[in-house]
Design an enzyme around this catalytic site. Structure first.
Site, PDB file in Angstrom:
ATOM      1  N   SER A 164     -22.249  41.333  33.884  1.00 33.95           N
ATOM      2  CA  SER A 164     -22.497  40.216  32.963  1.00 33.95           C
ATOM      3  C   SER A 164     -21.315  40.100  32.002  1.00 33.95           C
ATOM      4  O   SER A 164     -20.590  41.083  31.793  1.00 33.95           O
ATOM      5  CB  SER A 164     -23.760  40.521  32.154  1.00 33.95           C
ATOM      6  OG  SER A 164     -23.900  39.627  31.083  1.00 33.95           O
ATOM      7  N   TYR A 222     -29.590  46.488  27.651  1.00 32.28           N
ATOM      8  CA  TYR A 222     -29.043  45.593  28.684  1.00 32.28           C
ATOM      9  C   TYR A 222     -27.523  45.600  28.650  1.00 32.28           C
ATOM     10  O   TYR A 222     -26.851  45.812  29.664  1.00 32.28           O
ATOM     11  CB  TYR A 222     -29.583  44.173  28.464  1.00 32.28           C
ATOM     12  CG  TYR A 222     -29.126  43.174  29.509  1.00 32.28           C
ATOM     13  CD1 TYR A 222     -29.761  43.093  30.742  1.00 32.28           C
ATOM     14  CD2 TYR A 222     -28.064  42.298  29.262  1.00 32.28           C
ATOM     15  CE1 TYR A 222     -29.341  42.166  31.707  1.00 32.28           C
ATOM     16  CE2 TYR A 222     -27.647  41.381  30.215  1.00 32.28           C
ATOM     17  CZ  TYR A 222     -28.289  41.319  31.437  1.00 32.28           C
ATOM     18  OH  TYR A 222     -27.872  40.405  32.383  1.00 32.28           O
TER      19      TYR A 222
HETATM   20  N1  LIG Z   1     -29.049  34.541  34.603  1.00 33.83           N
HETATM   21  C1  LIG Z   1     -28.068  34.862  33.791  1.00 33.83           C
HETATM   22  O1  LIG Z   1     -27.770  34.142  32.819  1.00 33.83           O
HETATM   23  C2  LIG Z   1     -27.260  36.114  34.044  1.00 33.83           C
HETATM   24  C3  LIG Z   1     -26.054  36.237  33.344  1.00 33.83           C
HETATM   25  C4  LIG Z   1     -25.272  37.369  33.552  1.00 33.83           C
HETATM   26  C5  LIG Z   1     -25.698  38.343  34.441  1.00 33.83           C
HETATM   27  N2  LIG Z   1     -26.884  38.203  35.093  1.00 33.83           N
HETATM   28  C6  LIG Z   1     -27.264  39.277  36.020  1.00 33.83           C
HETATM   29  O2  LIG Z   1     -27.352  38.720  37.308  1.00 33.83           O
HETATM   30  C7  LIG Z   1     -28.297  39.454  38.071  1.00 33.83           C
HETATM   31  C8  LIG Z   1     -29.287  38.474  38.676  1.00 33.83           C
HETATM   32  O3  LIG Z   1     -29.942  37.826  37.597  1.00 33.83           O
HETATM   33  P1  LIG Z   1     -30.802  36.497  37.778  1.00 33.83           P
HETATM   34  O4  LIG Z   1     -30.590  35.709  36.565  1.00 33.83           O
HETATM   35  O5  LIG Z   1     -30.576  35.954  39.126  1.00 33.83           O
HETATM   36  O6  LIG Z   1     -32.267  37.171  37.661  1.00 33.83           O
HETATM   37  P2  LIG Z   1     -33.628  36.794  38.375  1.00 33.83           P
HETATM   38  O7  LIG Z   1     -34.709  37.478  37.608  1.00 33.83           O
HETATM   39  O8  LIG Z   1     -33.719  35.351  38.560  1.00 33.83           O
HETATM   40  O9  LIG Z   1     -33.454  37.537  39.788  1.00 33.83           O
HETATM   41  C9  LIG Z   1     -33.364  38.945  39.822  1.00 33.83           C
HETATM   42  C10 LIG Z   1     -34.045  39.462  41.065  1.00 33.83           C
HETATM   43  O10 LIG Z   1     -34.018  40.908  40.995  1.00 33.83           O
HETATM   44  C11 LIG Z   1     -35.289  41.390  41.440  1.00 33.83           C
HETATM   45  N3  LIG Z   1     -35.533  42.723  40.917  1.00 33.83           N
HETATM   46  C12 LIG Z   1     -35.813  43.083  39.637  1.00 33.83           C
HETATM   47  N4  LIG Z   1     -36.036  44.417  39.574  1.00 33.83           N
HETATM   48  C13 LIG Z   1     -35.903  44.895  40.833  1.00 33.83           C
HETATM   49  C14 LIG Z   1     -36.018  46.183  41.406  1.00 33.83           C
HETATM   50  N5  LIG Z   1     -36.334  47.271  40.672  1.00 33.83           N
HETATM   51  N6  LIG Z   1     -35.807  46.319  42.735  1.00 33.83           N
HETATM   52  C15 LIG Z   1     -35.501  45.243  43.494  1.00 33.83           C
HETATM   53  N7  LIG Z   1     -35.395  43.996  43.022  1.00 33.83           N
HETATM   54  C16 LIG Z   1     -35.594  43.832  41.690  1.00 33.83           C
HETATM   55  C17 LIG Z   1     -36.278  40.342  40.908  1.00 33.83           C
HETATM   56  O11 LIG Z   1     -37.530  40.410  41.572  1.00 33.83           O
HETATM   57  C18 LIG Z   1     -35.521  39.043  41.167  1.00 33.83           C
HETATM   58  O12 LIG Z   1     -35.810  38.511  42.441  1.00 33.83           O
HETATM   59  C19 LIG Z   1     -28.957  40.454  37.118  1.00 33.83           C
HETATM   60  O13 LIG Z   1     -28.385  41.716  37.302  1.00 33.83           O
HETATM   61  C20 LIG Z   1     -28.619  39.886  35.753  1.00 33.83           C
HETATM   62  O14 LIG Z   1     -28.567  40.899  34.781  1.00 33.83           O
HETATM   63  C21 LIG Z   1     -27.669  37.095  34.929  1.00 33.83           C
END
Ligand SMILES: NC(=O)c1ccc[n+]([C@@H]2O[C@H](COP(=O)([O-])OP(=O)(O)OC[C@H]3O[C@@H](n4cnc5c(N)ncnc54)[C@H](O)[C@@H]3O)[C@@H](O)[C@H]2O)c1
Length: 254
Positions: free
Chosen positions: A136, A149
């Site tokens: 991130s 986080y």
């Molecule tokens: N959305 C944002 O703004 C953003 C920004 C920067 C980084 N991120 C990072 O990107 C990645 C994806 O985020 P997103 O926004 O797509 O989130 P999201 O919640 O939409 O998708 C995340 C997925 O991970 C799965 N998951 C959670 N815990 C799990 C586990 N223990 N085992 C297996 N699967 C698991 C969830 O069920 C979900 O399908 C994350 O690591 C998040 O920290 C997101």
């Protein structure tokens, strides 16, 4: 002989991981979706041939190990690990319980180590490939109430470098560092605020691009790297963040 490349995508049921599952599959890859959300099964069915879903909590070594064995027997190897599974929790250091700290570290960071540990031998056997850990912008800049986080996301940069150093040149490793992306995680974060629309607009305004990102454009970057384009890149954290956090004040132009 099967010549299609194989991607293991954690958190591949939705959000950024979901977009990777779709894009890689559209581009001829076989995709193994690992997630705790059974929506991953629906997505694999929708994608059809060349897609599989394994219900797996990626913070648990036994589950990761068994999932990777299943991928090996079903698809015969791995060429790219895309680790997108993650959770967001809001708290400061003094407010964070030990349980919450451990949960965020386990799901965001330990899982990256476990997936890399068990996928790397498969990628080596396949002749090399990519490990992409979705970190991130919070590995570089922070906000209030995100102590566990932001710590987990920063540590992923160290893990990315270790993998690049220990397993290069055959394995390249990158940390993908998105700004705000419109995913279920983002939508449930803003829903916790009394005025989600106001928070949405604040997020838009933070980015020089004057918009938040889409999961599809993060997936495009990861596919580009997995397909070996610009393969001189390894060990790096790549920001894909609409210019978030690069602007300073102090000089106004009318
Ligand atoms: N959305 C944002 O703004 C953003 C920004 C920067 C980084 N991120 C990072 O990107 C990645 C994806 O985020 P997103 O926004 O797509 O989130 P999201 O919640 O939409 O998708 C995340 C997925 O991970 C799965 N998951 C959670 N815990 C799990 C586990 N223990 N085992 C297996 N699967 C698991 C969830 O069920 C979900 O399908 C994350 O690591 C998040 O920290 C997101």
């Amino acid at each position: 002989m099967n010549t299609r490349r194989i991607a293991l995508i954690t958190g591949g049921a939705k959000g950024i991981g979901g977009a990777c599952s779709r894009l890689f599959h559209q581009n001829g890859w076989q995709v193994a979706i690992l997630d705790v959300d059974n929506l991953g099964g629906q997505l694999a069915n929708e994608l059809g041939e060349g897609a599989m879903f394994i219900h797996c909590d990626v913070s648990k070594e036994a589950q990761v190990k068994s999932a990777i064995e299943e991928i090996k027997s079903e698809f015969n190897g791995i060429h790219a690990l895309i680790h997108s599974a993650g959770i967001q929790r809001y708290s400061t250091v003094t407010e964070t319980s030990e349980e919450e700290w451990d949960l965020v570290m386990n799901v965001n960071l330990k899982s990256a180590f476990l997936c890399a540990k068990h996928a790397i031998p498969q990628i080596q056997e396949a002749g090399g490939g990519l490990v992409a850990l979705v970190s991130s912008v919070q590995a570089f800049i922070s906000q209030n109430n995100v102590a566990p986080y932001t710590t987990s996301k920063t540590a992923m940069l160290g893990l990315t470098r270790s993998i690049a150093v220990d397993y290069g040149p055959k394995i390249r490793s990158v940390a993908i560092c998105p700004g705000t992306v419109d995913t279920p995680m983002f939508r449930s974060s803003i829903a916790q605020s009394p005025d989600p629309n106001e928070v949405y607009q604040e997020c838009v305004d933070m980015h020089l691009s004057q918009r938040i990102g889409t999961p599809e454009e993060i997936a495009e970057l990861i596919l580009f790297l997995a397909e070996g384009k610009a393969s001189f890149i390894t060990g790096q954290a790549i920001r894909i963040d609409g210019g978030l956090g690069i602007k300073i004040g102090g000089s106004k132009r009318d």
